[in-house]
Scaffold this motif. Sequence first.
Motif, PDB file in Angstrom:
ATOM      1  N   CYS A 463      80.583  17.375  84.737  1.00 35.27           N
ATOM      2  CA  CYS A 463      79.413  17.922  84.074  1.00 35.27           C
ATOM      3  C   CYS A 463      79.525  19.422  83.886  1.00 35.27           C
ATOM      4  O   CYS A 463      80.112  20.135  84.712  1.00 35.27           O
ATOM      5  CB  CYS A 463      78.160  17.606  84.874  1.00 35.27           C
ATOM      6  N   ALA A 464      78.942  19.911  82.839  1.00 34.57           N
ATOM      7  CA  ALA A 464      78.926  21.350  82.582  1.00 34.57           C
ATOM      8  C   ALA A 464      77.942  22.033  83.512  1.00 34.57           C
ATOM      9  O   ALA A 464      77.145  21.387  84.207  1.00 34.57           O
ATOM     10  CB  ALA A 464      78.550  21.579  81.110  1.00 34.57           C
ATOM     11  N   ASP A 465      78.028  23.381  83.524  1.00 37.17           N
ATOM     12  CA  ASP A 465      77.117  24.162  84.364  1.00 37.17           C
ATOM     13  C   ASP A 465      75.672  23.809  84.031  1.00 37.17           C
ATOM     14  O   ASP A 465      75.331  23.559  82.848  1.00 37.17           O
ATOM     15  CB  ASP A 465      77.347  25.664  84.131  1.00 37.17           C
ATOM     16  N   THR A 466      74.855  23.739  85.063  1.00 33.77           N
ATOM     17  CA  THR A 466      73.410  23.435  85.038  1.00 33.77           C
ATOM     18  C   THR A 466      73.118  21.945  84.918  1.00 33.77           C
ATOM     19  O   THR A 466      71.960  21.538  85.049  1.00 33.77           O
ATOM     20  CB  THR A 466      72.656  24.185  83.904  1.00 33.77           C
ATOM     21  N   LYS A 467      74.120  21.086  84.696  1.00 35.00           N
ATOM     22  CA  LYS A 467      73.897  19.656  84.631  1.00 35.00           C
ATOM     23  C   LYS A 467      73.687  19.110  86.048  1.00 35.00           C
ATOM     24  O   LYS A 467      74.053  19.718  87.053  1.00 35.00           O
ATOM     25  CB  LYS A 467      75.069  18.940  83.953  1.00 35.00           C
ATOM     26  N   THR A 470      75.680  15.470  92.330  1.00 39.66           N
ATOM     27  CA  THR A 470      75.436  15.153  93.749  1.00 39.66           C
ATOM     28  C   THR A 470      76.495  15.802  94.644  1.00 39.66           C
ATOM     29  O   THR A 470      76.219  16.189  95.770  1.00 39.66           O
ATOM     30  CB  THR A 470      75.438  13.635  93.979  1.00 39.66           C
ATOM     31  N   VAL A 471      77.706  15.905  94.117  1.00 39.04           N
ATOM     32  CA  VAL A 471      78.787  16.556  94.873  1.00 39.04           C
ATOM     33  C   VAL A 471      79.533  17.477  93.925  1.00 39.04           C
ATOM     34  O   VAL A 471      79.395  17.389  92.691  1.00 39.04           O
ATOM     35  CB  VAL A 471      79.764  15.519  95.482  1.00 39.04           C
ATOM     36  N   GLY A 472      80.352  18.388  94.505  1.00 47.89           N
ATOM     37  CA  GLY A 472      81.101  19.342  93.694  1.00 47.89           C
ATOM     38  C   GLY A 472      81.993  18.678  92.684  1.00 47.89           C
ATOM     39  O   GLY A 472      82.196  19.194  91.580  1.00 47.89           O
ATOM     40  N   GLY A 473      82.518  17.488  93.026  1.00 48.61           N
ATOM     41  CA  GLY A 473      83.422  16.807  92.104  1.00 48.61           C
ATOM     42  C   GLY A 473      82.757  16.370  90.820  1.00 48.61           C
ATOM     43  O   GLY A 473      83.437  16.039  89.837  1.00 48.61           O
ATOM     44  N   ASP A 474      81.404  16.342  90.768  1.00 50.86           N
ATOM     45  CA  ASP A 474      80.698  15.969  89.547  1.00 50.86           C
ATOM     46  C   ASP A 474      80.759  17.084  88.509  1.00 50.86           C
ATOM     47  O   ASP A 474      80.456  16.861  87.329  1.00 50.86           O
ATOM     48  CB  ASP A 474      79.230  15.659  89.856  1.00 50.86           C
ATOM     49  N   MET A 482      72.005  22.677  94.846  1.00 58.54           N
ATOM     50  CA  MET A 482      70.650  22.189  94.619  1.00 58.54           C
ATOM     51  C   MET A 482      70.636  21.172  93.477  1.00 58.54           C
ATOM     52  O   MET A 482      69.806  21.206  92.557  1.00 58.54           O
ATOM     53  CB  MET A 482      69.688  23.354  94.333  1.00 58.54           C
ATOM     54  N   SER A 483      71.653  20.265  93.517  1.00 53.17           N
ATOM     55  CA  SER A 483      71.783  19.152  92.559  1.00 53.17           C
ATOM     56  C   SER A 483      72.041  19.620  91.138  1.00 53.17           C
ATOM     57  O   SER A 483      71.833  18.871  90.173  1.00 53.17           O
ATOM     58  CB  SER A 483      70.535  18.245  92.592  1.00 53.17           C
ATOM     59  N   LYS A 484      72.512  20.866  91.000  1.00 52.07           N
ATOM     60  CA  LYS A 484      72.855  21.387  89.690  1.00 52.07           C
ATOM     61  C   LYS A 484      74.263  21.983  89.756  1.00 52.07           C
ATOM     62  O   LYS A 484      74.644  22.602  90.752  1.00 52.07           O
ATOM     63  CB  LYS A 484      71.869  22.489  89.246  1.00 52.07           C
ATOM     64  N   CYS A 485      75.056  21.800  88.693  1.00 54.48           N
ATOM     65  CA  CYS A 485      76.404  22.364  88.652  1.00 54.48           C
ATOM     66  C   CYS A 485      76.308  23.873  88.459  1.00 54.48           C
ATOM     67  O   CYS A 485      75.628  24.359  87.549  1.00 54.48           O
ATOM     68  CB  CYS A 485      77.189  21.754  87.490  1.00 54.48           C
ATOM     69  N   ALA A 486      76.999  24.658  89.381  1.00 55.55           N
ATOM     70  CA  ALA A 486      76.956  26.119  89.347  1.00 55.55           C
ATOM     71  C   ALA A 486      78.189  26.662  88.642  1.00 55.55           C
ATOM     72  O   ALA A 486      79.230  26.006  88.561  1.00 55.55           O
ATOM     73  CB  ALA A 486      76.886  26.671  90.772  1.00 55.55           C
TER      74      ALA A 486
END
Length: 887
Positions: A463-467, A470-474, A482-486
């Motif tokens: 997933c792109a940033d802000t998507k 659940t884990v870093g691998g997503d 906080m359940s968002k891609c940083a």
Amino acid sequence: MRARVLLLFAFAFGCGSVRPCKEGTVFLVVTSDGAARAADQLSVAVTLDGVSIPTTKIVPRPAGAASDTIEFNFAGGYGAGKSLTISVVLLTGGTPIGAGQITHALDPGCSSLTLAIGAPPADLAQPDTALVDAALVDAAMDLAVPALCDNKIKNGGETDVDCGGTCPPCGSGKGCTNGPDCASKICTNQLCAIATCTDTFANGQETDVDCGGTCPIRCGNGKSCLLGGDCASGACTAMKCAAPTCMDKVKNGKETDVDCGGGCPPCHALRSCAVANDCASGVCTGGQCATPTCLDMVKNGSETDVDCGGSCSGHCADSKSCTVAGDCVSGVCAMLKCASPLCNDKVKNGSETDVDCGGSCMTKCAAGKGCAGTIDCADGICVMLQCAAATCGDMLENGDETDVDCAGAVCPKCADGKTCMGAADCQSAACNNNVCAVPTCMDMIKNGAETDKDCGGGKCPACADTKGCTVGGDCGSRVCTMSKCAAATCMDGAKNAKETDIDCGGGVCGACADTKACAVAPDCASGVCTTLKCAVPACGDGVKNGKESDVDCGGGCTGCATAKACTVAADCASGVCTALKCVQAACNDGVKNGGETDVDCGGGTCGGCLGTPSKSCASLPRTCGPQKNDDCCASAVVPGGTYNRSNDMTYPATVSSFRLDKYEITVGRFRNFVNAQNAGYGTRVKPPVAGSGANSMMGTGWDANWNASLVDDTTALKAALKCVPVFTWSDAPGLKENLPQNCMDWYEAFAFCVWDGGRLPTEAEWNYAAAGGSEQRTYPWVGNIVGATYAVYNRAEIGVVGSKSPNGDGKWGHSDLAGNVWEWNFDWYAIYPKPCADCSNVQLAPSRLNRGGGWYNEAMYLLSSGRSSFTPVGRSGSVGARCLRTP
């Protein structure tokens, strides 16, 4: 016993005017069995007309003489008719064993008398009959010898020699009159009999009558004893044989082992037994009590019944004894008996599938209880041996489920391929033709494992940033916060962006640690990237890394070469780091380096090495040498050889190898000597031991006659060491501890070296070291140039010992062989002895040798050939010493 003793006068004419009278000699002659000869003491008394005359001279018997001599002197002119009485008493151990007495008239004017006790000489002349009457010659008397129990004579009331009667009892075969005369208490035919074990007496080594001790018969109860072995019971208490008990720590009576069995308490395992009742386990096998087991068919140990319950793994059958429920097969112990299973005993037993239900019980088991089949369960469902209620997991399609255990009002959504009525029934949120569809990463629905629409979850693209995640691998950034891609950073704990490993490498983050992934060397902290991994720093990787102070050296690697970078001495091959650069090894750097075999010594490039440490340096810091960091007690071996004394070929000399101290004796070393335990060294209070410091070339060492040349005590010594304005001694430690000790005389220098395990060098030895042996050096150093960088001289200030090293050192690394202070040698000052092989001048002369020049002298006194002398009791601010030792 009686002895005959004869007192015999024999007279000879006196000579000279002092004694005009005739003198007398009395001889004591043993005439019978030697009683007088056995005497170890003789008492003689002389009286004149009843007045005692003292003896004035006792002359012991000379070797080989026949008599002792006692002389008496009298005032002249006694007059005729005076009577001389001589009494003799023989004693043994202070006890008189005989006596004799004789009286004789003296000539008028007799002034002396000689009394000789012993056998008369063979050449004794016939007594003068005019002066000796027959009564005196024939006089003899019997001497009564007192009866003693140790005089080796049968006398008094003794029944045999020194025994029986009033003396100690006699041994077997000795004479007796009755039993008390004998040690065996048996007197037969007036002879003492040998003690036996059947003579009805307590004698010999018996402890009671005919028993105990060496007798084979043991004593009965109540009889005397010394040891348990004396008694039939094996128990000796208060020296009496005791009756057997079960507490006497002896196997006796009917016991089968010590204090157990045979009527005593049962025996423990491995103790002896005769029958089973002798054993605590109730099992006697092969005469030995067995350890309880769960197979021995006996109730023993902690078993509650025979071979069951308690410590046994087997549970007891119904009606067997028990103490707790765990003892029973049924799991029920009632009134100490195992009960039969019941459907109301609150225990799972019998054929029950759970507590009091299922199996043979009429009661069916509720959900969650055990079961063997559906018949055991109240709800008719037995899943994996457990009763289940009708649920969304009972493997049945029931209720409002659209498929087995899924959909409806309460059950989970149905999995892919299951029947559905609409999208809401499916986990994939896609129901096609009443079948739940499989999620895809292109169905524009967030379903399956996706964390956001068509991304994440491990199967779909990151997933792109802000998507959602659940884990870093997503996430493409590998960071889920906080359940968002940083967005990627160099501190997010993930390998992202251009990083070659987590938060490192790639030219954007810091260098990677060892074993981390890399693309090029700069990606790595070690500077080495091998097969896309950062290599661990190695001492041969051609890069300065790890703890290295320079490329592949220092910091645990091989020591760095000269001029390489360093942080500590250990980084350098030389062991010396100065101004963060390694310096070349030297013989005065206080480090074992180069070819040295020990610190600054050995290896052919430096002087010889230290032997046993000198006691004078105990607890002293290393303050000597140019850097003030060398051992003040360092010494170096000087290999022996031949050279010319004073560089004069007319005085050749040969010396053996020796070890010479590298430095002159310092104030600190001399202070340890002065303040040593039991202070007083080097004074009359504690002079050197006679003969100490002895050597074949020096005679017998310290001469006790030299003690008179020492000062009285330590207080006097401390005062004497302040002999001139320029003295180095101080009563308390100060700033001069590494200066040479001056103001010591020759005797104190000798005493110090002996105390410190060495001696003073001979002149031949000292000159050999200063001349560099066969090199015949003009000065101790190489070359004929002299200056302030070579020696302390020409009225310079007294320097730290070794301050001119290495310029001024001798061939074998010795400092100050020229300058600083003159050094005492052992020799008396005289012409060189010839020939010279380990020689020295030991003949008495007015002064002792000192060599080497001092701080006050001009250059000419620094020559290795120079000689000087000083009275041995003299003191000077320019004179000190150094010690020589066994190599």
